[in-house]
Design a protein around this motif. Sequence first.
Motif, PDB file in Angstrom:
ATOM      1  N   SER A 284       5.384 -11.068   0.424  1.00 55.21           N
ATOM      2  CA  SER A 284       6.614 -11.657   0.962  1.00 55.21           C
ATOM      3  C   SER A 284       6.595 -13.131   0.565  1.00 55.21           C
TER       4      SER A 284
ATOM      5  N   LEU B 270       2.200  -9.958  -9.983  1.00 49.95           N
ATOM      6  CA  LEU B 270       2.304  -8.936  -8.947  1.00 49.95           C
ATOM      7  C   LEU B 270       1.129  -7.963  -9.038  1.00 49.95           C
TER       8      LEU B 270
ATOM      9  N   LYS C 116      -0.622   3.043   0.071  1.00 48.96           N
ATOM     10  CA  LYS C 116       0.506   2.215  -0.361  1.00 48.96           C
ATOM     11  C   LYS C 116       0.016   0.801  -0.621  1.00 48.96           C
TER      12      LYS C 116
ATOM     13  N   MET D 209      -1.604  -7.124  -6.033  1.00 45.51           N
ATOM     14  CA  MET D 209      -1.934  -5.777  -5.576  1.00 45.51           C
ATOM     15  C   MET D 209      -3.399  -5.437  -5.856  1.00 45.51           C
TER      16      MET D 209
ATOM     17  N   TYR E  57       3.317  -5.405  -0.850  1.00 51.86           N
ATOM     18  CA  TYR E  57       4.235  -6.183  -1.673  1.00 51.86           C
ATOM     19  C   TYR E  57       4.321  -7.562  -1.049  1.00 51.86           C
TER      20      TYR E  57
END
Length: 149
Positions: A147, A38, A142, A42, A145
């Motif tokens: 999917s 993850l 932001k 990002m 995330y």
Amino acid sequence: MKPDVPLVLQHSFGKLLLEVAPNLTAEYAVGNTSVIGLMMFMSAAEFERGAQLRAEENAEMRAIFEETGGLGLPGDLQKRFGAAAGAREASLLISDLDAENDRLKTLLIELQAALEELDSPPARKLGARIWGFLRQAADKRKLPYPSIG
């Protein structure tokens, strides 16, 4: 070879999440591998947009400082706002953009405090613009995330 950093990181994220993690037996290792994946996802997004986002924020803060003339701010403070408004990026390295962004945000806080002391319609208007900028900057920063479906 010219590596496409976002592509490499996103591909590695997919491999970790869909191929490596499911084949691990220790729960800790599965969780750790997923978190690393993850972070790679990002990081790919931040690599792609990082310089643009910081340069835009810096330009917007400089535009705010340009509007401070005629507000009746103390001379030394007004000079610092004027100098900041007229500055340009010395480099597009993320570390340099971050340092300038930090410097401008510190100056922006000083401007907010000075505007609160003035309590005039132009000061309130500029204060509202600052809050609008801060809201937009937070939204733009932001991190996505993934999917996975």
